[in-house]
Design a protein around this motif. Sequence first.
Motif, PDB file in Angstrom:
ATOM      1  N   ARG A 117      23.389  -8.225  -7.538  1.00  6.17           N
ATOM      2  CA  ARG A 117      22.754  -8.669  -6.328  1.00  6.17           C
ATOM      3  C   ARG A 117      23.485  -8.004  -5.082  1.00  6.17           C
ATOM      4  NH1 ARG A 117      21.776 -13.359  -9.370  1.00  6.17           N
ATOM      5  NH2 ARG A 117      24.222 -13.968  -9.001  1.00  6.17           N
ATOM      6  N   LEU A 118      24.722  -7.756  -5.213  1.00  5.92           N
ATOM      7  CA  LEU A 118      25.632  -7.166  -4.505  1.00  5.92           C
ATOM      8  C   LEU A 118      25.191  -5.658  -3.994  1.00  5.92           C
ATOM      9  CD1 LEU A 118      27.538  -9.625  -4.657  1.00  5.92           C
ATOM     10  CD2 LEU A 118      29.449  -8.180  -4.167  1.00  5.92           C
ATOM     11  N   LEU A 119      24.947  -5.116  -5.176  1.00  8.19           N
ATOM     12  CA  LEU A 119      24.645  -3.518  -5.156  1.00  8.19           C
ATOM     13  C   LEU A 119      23.210  -3.480  -4.383  1.00  8.19           C
ATOM     14  CD1 LEU A 119      25.616  -2.321  -8.767  1.00  8.19           C
ATOM     15  CD2 LEU A 119      26.549  -1.701  -6.454  1.00  8.19           C
ATOM     16  N   GLU A 120      22.399  -4.387  -4.594  1.00  3.42           N
ATOM     17  CA  GLU A 120      20.918  -4.396  -4.129  1.00  3.42           C
ATOM     18  C   GLU A 120      21.356  -4.653  -2.599  1.00  3.42           C
ATOM     19  OE1 GLU A 120      18.667  -7.301  -5.922  1.00  3.42           O
ATOM     20  OE2 GLU A 120      18.267  -6.296  -7.638  1.00  3.42           O
ATOM     21  N   ALA A 121      21.899  -5.544  -2.210  1.00 10.68           N
ATOM     22  CA  ALA A 121      22.250  -5.743  -0.687  1.00 10.68           C
ATOM     23  C   ALA A 121      22.712  -4.577  -0.008  1.00 10.68           C
ATOM     24  CB  ALA A 121      23.219  -6.710  -0.498  1.00 10.68           C
ATOM     25  N   ALA A 122      23.632  -3.745  -0.858  1.00 11.66           N
ATOM     26  CA  ALA A 122      24.139  -2.659   0.033  1.00 11.66           C
ATOM     27  C   ALA A 122      23.116  -1.561   0.021  1.00 11.66           C
ATOM     28  CB  ALA A 122      25.282  -2.055  -1.050  1.00 11.66           C
ATOM     29  N   ARG A 123      22.414  -1.379  -1.088  1.00 11.13           N
ATOM     30  CA  ARG A 123      21.415  -0.264  -0.953  1.00 11.13           C
ATOM     31  C   ARG A 123      20.242  -0.753   0.040  1.00 11.13           C
ATOM     32  NH1 ARG A 123      22.005  -0.230  -6.978  1.00 11.13           N
ATOM     33  NH2 ARG A 123      20.624  -2.202  -7.035  1.00 11.13           N
ATOM     34  N   ALA A 124      20.105  -2.167   0.373  1.00  9.26           N
ATOM     35  CA  ALA A 124      19.305  -2.342   1.290  1.00  9.26           C
ATOM     36  C   ALA A 124      19.664  -2.015   2.749  1.00  9.26           C
ATOM     37  CB  ALA A 124      18.946  -4.057   1.436  1.00  9.26           C
ATOM     38  N   ARG A 125      21.032  -1.999   2.782  1.00  6.50           N
ATOM     39  CA  ARG A 125      21.678  -1.743   4.037  1.00  6.50           C
ATOM     40  C   ARG A 125      21.664  -0.156   4.167  1.00  6.50           C
ATOM     41  NH1 ARG A 125      26.698  -2.144   6.752  1.00  6.50           N
ATOM     42  NH2 ARG A 125      26.623  -1.097   8.766  1.00  6.50           N
ATOM     43  N   ALA A 126      21.817   0.460   3.136  1.00  4.14           N
ATOM     44  CA  ALA A 126      21.733   1.877   3.342  1.00  4.14           C
ATOM     45  C   ALA A 126      20.381   2.334   3.574  1.00  4.14           C
ATOM     46  CB  ALA A 126      21.972   2.487   1.762  1.00  4.14           C
ATOM     47  N   THR A 127      19.239   1.588   3.130  1.00  2.31           N
ATOM     48  CA  THR A 127      17.825   2.245   3.411  1.00  2.31           C
ATOM     49  C   THR A 127      17.721   1.938   5.000  1.00  2.31           C
ATOM     50  OG1 THR A 127      17.170   1.821   1.347  1.00  2.31           O
ATOM     51  CG2 THR A 127      15.539   1.659   3.314  1.00  2.31           C
ATOM     52  N   GLU A 128      18.220   0.821   5.604  1.00  2.02           N
ATOM     53  CA  GLU A 128      18.256   0.596   6.918  1.00  2.02           C
ATOM     54  C   GLU A 128      18.883   1.715   7.758  1.00  2.02           C
ATOM     55  OE1 GLU A 128      20.058  -3.201   7.545  1.00  2.02           O
ATOM     56  OE2 GLU A 128      18.218  -4.410   6.358  1.00  2.02           O
ATOM     57  N   ALA A 129      19.974   2.020   7.151  1.00  2.00           N
ATOM     58  CA  ALA A 129      20.945   3.319   8.009  1.00  2.00           C
ATOM     59  C   ALA A 129      20.093   4.426   8.190  1.00  2.00           C
ATOM     60  CB  ALA A 129      22.207   3.207   7.471  1.00  2.00           C
ATOM     61  N   LYS A 130      19.370   4.730   6.729  1.00  2.00           N
ATOM     62  CA  LYS A 130      18.703   6.006   6.586  1.00  2.00           C
ATOM     63  C   LYS A 130      17.593   6.232   7.504  1.00  2.00           C
ATOM     64  CE  LYS A 130      18.733   6.145   2.145  1.00  2.00           C
ATOM     65  NZ  LYS A 130      18.888   6.611   0.747  1.00  2.00           N
TER      66      LYS A 130
END
Length: 361
Positions: A225-238
Motif C-alpha cells: 500500500r505504501l509503495l502504491e501510494a509512492a508510485r501514484a505520486r511518481a506518476t503525478e510528478a512525471k
Amino acid sequence: MTSFDSVPEQGEAKRLLAAALAEGPAHAYLFHGPAGVGKRRAALAFASALLGGDPRVERRTHPDLYVLEPLGDQIRIDAVRELRRDLHLRPFESDRRVYLLFGAHLLNDEAADALLKDLEEPPAYAVIVLVADELGSLPETIRSRCQHVPFRRLSERAVLAEVQERAPQLSEEQAISIARVAGGRLDRAERLLDPAAAARRAELLETARAAYADPDFDPGAAAERLLEAARARATEAKEREEVALEGLELTAREAEQRVRRAGRGAEREELLAALEELAAWYRDVVAAAAGAERALVHTDRADELLEDGTLERLEGAQRAAELVRETWRNFEEFQLSHGLALESLFVELRRAFTGATAVAS
C-alpha cells in the motif's frame, strides 16, 4: 512591501541578506536548510532586489537573471558548462548578472568541480546564489567559497497561517493537524492539501492503526500500500514534468530522462514523508497513552488516538516509533530495496505490538 516580506520567518537569513543589499553583495552565497522553508522565495526576492526590484525576476524573464534547476535527481556537468558560458557575458540592462542555482546539493562531482573554477574567480558583475537542501553532499571547496545564509524549519504557527490562507474551508483541527504533520515545511503542507495526497494520508494512517488493531494484519500487503501510494505520486510528478517539457528543445532521450528522474525523486520523497508520518502516529499513540492530548500531532484524529492509546500499547508504540525512524534513516543513507525494507518494517511493527511469537505472515 519590503524585499523579503513574502518569506515567512527566517529572521537570521533576512538580516544577512538585508546587510548584503545595504553594503554590497559578495560574489557567491549558499542558501541552505530543509526543503520547503522559503529558500527559493528568498533567492528570487534577493535576485529581484539586486536587479532593481524588477517584476520580471519573479517571472524569470529578466535578461540578467540565469536560473539553473536540476534535471531530476542530479545537476550534471553539461548544465554547469552552459552556466559558465553565460557567466562571461556582460550584463544586458543592469549593473549585475544574477545566477540562481536551485537544488545545488544535487551537483554531481564533475559539475561541482566545473562550478568551483568560477566560484574562485567570478566576473566582478556576477552574483551566484546556490540553494541547497543539505550541506553534506556539497564539497568543502564549494562551501568555503560562499557566504552562508542558513534557513530553519518554520514554526507551527507560520505553517498554520499558510494552511489557513490556502484552505479556509478546513476546520481548525484539520488545519492544525496538517501544520503539525508538515514538520515546519510549506511544501509538505501544500502537498497535504491536495485531495489525492489527503486520500493517501488517510490510507497510510489506517495502515498504521492496523499494525496493532487488525488481527489479520499482513505486513506484505501493508508495504505494498505504501509503495502504491509512492508510485501514484511518481506518476503525478512525471505528468507534470511532461507538461513542463512542452515547447522545450530537448532530444527524446533528454526528455525521457527528465521525466524518469522527476518520477524517481517524487517516489522517494513520498516514501520518506510516509515514514515520517508513521513515526508521528506512533508517537501520538504514546502521547495519548500518557494522557498528553495537547501534544498530539494528528489533532484531527484525536478520538481514534485516545481510543488506541492504552497503557498496554505504550511500550509497543515507543518501540514502533523508533523502528520507523530507523527505517527512515536507512532510506536516507542507503540504496535499499523499498519493498523488502518496508515489509521488514511492518513485520517488526507487528512484533512490537504483539510480541515476537505473534507475527502476521
